[in-house]
Design a protein around this motif. Structure first.
Motif, short mmCIF file in Angstrom:
data_model
loop_
_atom_site.label_atom_id
_atom_site.label_comp_id
_atom_site.label_asym_id
_atom_site.label_seq_id
_atom_site.Cartn_x
_atom_site.Cartn_y
_atom_site.Cartn_z
N GLY A 12 0.82 -1.21 0.00
CA GLY A 12 0.00 0.00 0.00
C GLY A 12 0.86 1.25 0.00
O GLY A 12 2.07 1.22 -0.23
N LEU A 13 0.21 2.38 0.28
CA LEU A 13 0.86 3.68 0.21
C LEU A 13 2.04 3.82 1.17
O LEU A 13 2.95 4.60 0.92
CB LEU A 13 -0.15 4.79 0.51
CG LEU A 13 -1.29 4.96 -0.49
CD1 LEU A 13 -2.29 5.98 0.02
CD2 LEU A 13 -0.74 5.39 -1.84
N LEU A 14 2.03 3.09 2.29
CA LEU A 14 3.06 3.25 3.31
C LEU A 14 4.06 2.09 3.33
O LEU A 14 4.75 1.90 4.34
CB LEU A 14 2.42 3.43 4.68
CG LEU A 14 1.46 4.63 4.78
CD1 LEU A 14 0.84 4.71 6.16
CD2 LEU A 14 2.16 5.92 4.44
N ALA A 15 4.15 1.35 2.23
CA ALA A 15 5.10 0.23 2.18
C ALA A 15 6.50 0.75 2.46
O ALA A 15 6.93 1.76 1.90
CB ALA A 15 5.04 -0.45 0.81
N GLY A 16 7.20 0.07 3.36
CA GLY A 16 8.55 0.45 3.72
C GLY A 16 8.65 1.41 4.89
O GLY A 16 9.73 1.60 5.44
N LYS A 17 7.56 2.03 5.30
CA LYS A 17 7.58 2.95 6.43
C LYS A 17 7.53 2.14 7.73
O LYS A 17 6.89 1.10 7.81
CB LYS A 17 6.38 3.90 6.39
CG LYS A 17 6.27 4.70 5.13
CD LYS A 17 7.20 5.87 5.16
CE LYS A 17 6.96 6.70 3.90
NZ LYS A 17 7.74 7.86 3.82
N ARG A 18 8.21 2.66 8.76
CA ARG A 18 8.29 1.98 10.05
C ARG A 18 7.86 2.94 11.15
O ARG A 18 8.32 4.07 11.18
CB ARG A 18 9.71 1.51 10.30
CG ARG A 18 10.22 0.54 9.25
CD ARG A 18 11.75 0.40 9.30
NE ARG A 18 12.26 0.12 10.60
CZ ARG A 18 12.38 -1.11 11.13
NH1 ARG A 18 12.02 -2.15 10.41
NH2 ARG A 18 12.84 -1.29 12.33
N TYR A 19 6.99 2.47 12.03
CA TYR A 19 6.48 3.28 13.12
C TYR A 19 6.68 2.55 14.44
O TYR A 19 6.18 1.44 14.62
CB TYR A 19 4.97 3.54 12.93
CG TYR A 19 4.63 4.19 11.62
CD1 TYR A 19 4.54 5.57 11.50
CD2 TYR A 19 4.38 3.42 10.48
CE1 TYR A 19 4.22 6.17 10.29
CE2 TYR A 19 4.07 4.01 9.27
CZ TYR A 19 3.98 5.38 9.18
OH TYR A 19 3.66 5.97 7.99
N PRO A 20 7.39 3.15 15.41
CA PRO A 20 7.55 2.50 16.71
C PRO A 20 6.21 2.47 17.45
O PRO A 20 5.50 3.46 17.50
CB PRO A 20 8.57 3.37 17.43
CG PRO A 20 8.51 4.69 16.74
CD PRO A 20 8.06 4.44 15.34
N VAL A 21 5.88 1.32 18.02
CA VAL A 21 4.63 1.16 18.77
C VAL A 21 4.94 1.47 20.23
O VAL A 21 5.86 0.90 20.81
CB VAL A 21 4.07 -0.27 18.62
CG1 VAL A 21 2.78 -0.41 19.42
CG2 VAL A 21 3.83 -0.60 17.15
N THR A 22 4.16 2.34 20.82
CA THR A 22 4.36 2.75 22.21
C THR A 22 3.09 2.52 23.01
O THR A 22 2.04 2.16 22.46
CB THR A 22 4.73 4.24 22.29
OG1 THR A 22 3.61 4.99 21.81
CG2 THR A 22 5.97 4.55 21.45
N ALA A 23 3.17 2.78 24.30
CA ALA A 23 2.00 2.63 25.16
C ALA A 23 0.90 3.62 24.78
O ALA A 23 -0.28 3.34 24.95
CB ALA A 23 2.39 2.81 26.62
N THR A 24 1.29 4.79 24.28
CA THR A 24 0.27 5.77 23.86
C THR A 24 -0.38 5.34 22.56
O THR A 24 -1.48 5.77 22.26
CB THR A 24 0.86 7.18 23.70
OG1 THR A 24 1.94 7.11 22.78
CG2 THR A 24 1.33 7.73 25.03
N GLY A 25 0.29 4.49 21.81
CA GLY A 25 -0.29 3.90 20.62
C GLY A 25 -0.14 4.73 19.37
O GLY A 25 0.33 5.86 19.38
N LEU A 26 -0.55 4.11 18.29
CA LEU A 26 -0.56 4.72 16.96
C LEU A 26 -1.99 4.70 16.46
O LEU A 26 -2.64 3.66 16.46
CB LEU A 26 0.31 3.92 15.99
CG LEU A 26 1.79 3.78 16.31
CD1 LEU A 26 2.43 2.75 15.38
CD2 LEU A 26 2.48 5.12 16.16
N ARG A 27 -2.48 5.84 16.03
CA ARG A 27 -3.80 5.89 15.41
C ARG A 27 -3.58 5.80 13.91
O ARG A 27 -2.74 6.50 13.35
CB ARG A 27 -4.51 7.19 15.76
CG ARG A 27 -4.84 7.31 17.24
CD ARG A 27 -5.33 8.69 17.58
NE ARG A 27 -4.25 9.63 17.25
CZ ARG A 27 -4.39 10.93 17.14
NH1 ARG A 27 -5.56 11.49 17.33
NH2 ARG A 27 -3.38 11.72 16.84
N LEU A 28 -4.34 4.93 13.25
CA LEU A 28 -4.24 4.73 11.81
C LEU A 28 -5.54 5.18 11.17
O LEU A 28 -6.62 4.83 11.64
CB LEU A 28 -4.01 3.26 11.47
CG LEU A 28 -2.69 2.63 11.88
CD1 LEU A 28 -2.69 2.21 13.33
CD2 LEU A 28 -2.42 1.43 11.02
N GLY A 29 -5.43 5.94 10.07
CA GLY A 29 -6.63 6.35 9.37
C GLY A 29 -6.36 7.49 8.42
O GLY A 29 -5.23 7.95 8.25
#
Length: 157
Positions: A12-29
């Motif tokens: 998809g559009l974000l192939a290759g992107k990396r996001y660290p997952v934390t306790a506050t979290g990641l919102r996707l949308g």
């Protein structure tokens, strides 16, 4: 050793992107305010969350229209995921990857905190002078009318 979880774009559009997952979290949308912004109408504005809780990575559907899938199975609310699991939102696939703390990683997307919204310029106050002049003019007209009326009554009687 400490292992840090990452959400990694696979398809998809974000192939290759990396996001660290934390306790506050990641919102996707689709909403640009999300930590993982996916500019695709097949993705809800607030589609899902990925967060770290009690040392485990969890995904949660945020009430999306098209659903959240882990390894081909729809997730109606939330589910714990592990390294290698495939998370799908519309046409976009992500994987969970655990990286040793001392292991070098590819560049990570660091999502800056949203800047505070700039204060809208103050609306200039409405000009007072035209209203004051108009009020003074009306008072002058009323006074003149009263004077004319008084003169008329005094001379006509």
């Amino acid at each position: 050793m400490d292992r840090t979880p990452f959400l990694v774009g696979v398809e998809g559009l974000l192939a290759g992107k990396r996001y660290p997952v934390t306790a506050t979290g990641l919102r996707l949308g689709r909403d640009p305010e999300n930590e993982v912004h996916i500019d695709d109408t097949g993705v809800s504005r607030q589609h899902a969350r990925v967060l770290l809780h009690n040392g485990a990575v969890w995904v949660q559907d945020a009430g999306s229209r098209n659903g959240l899938f882990v390894n081909g199975q729809r997730v109606p609310d939330h589910k714990q995921v592990k390294e290698g699991d495939r998370i799908v939102l519309g046409a976009h696939t992500f994987a969970i990857e655990l990286v040793e703390a001392n292991e070098p990683t590819e560049p990570t997307v660091v999502v800056p905190a949203p800047a505070p919204a700039a204060a809208a310029p103050a609306t200039p106050p409405a000009p007072v002078l035209p209203f004051a002049l108009m009020a003074a003019g009306i008072l002058l007209i009323v006074a003149c009318a009263g004077l004319v009326s008084a003169l008329w009554w005094s001379t006509g009687q």
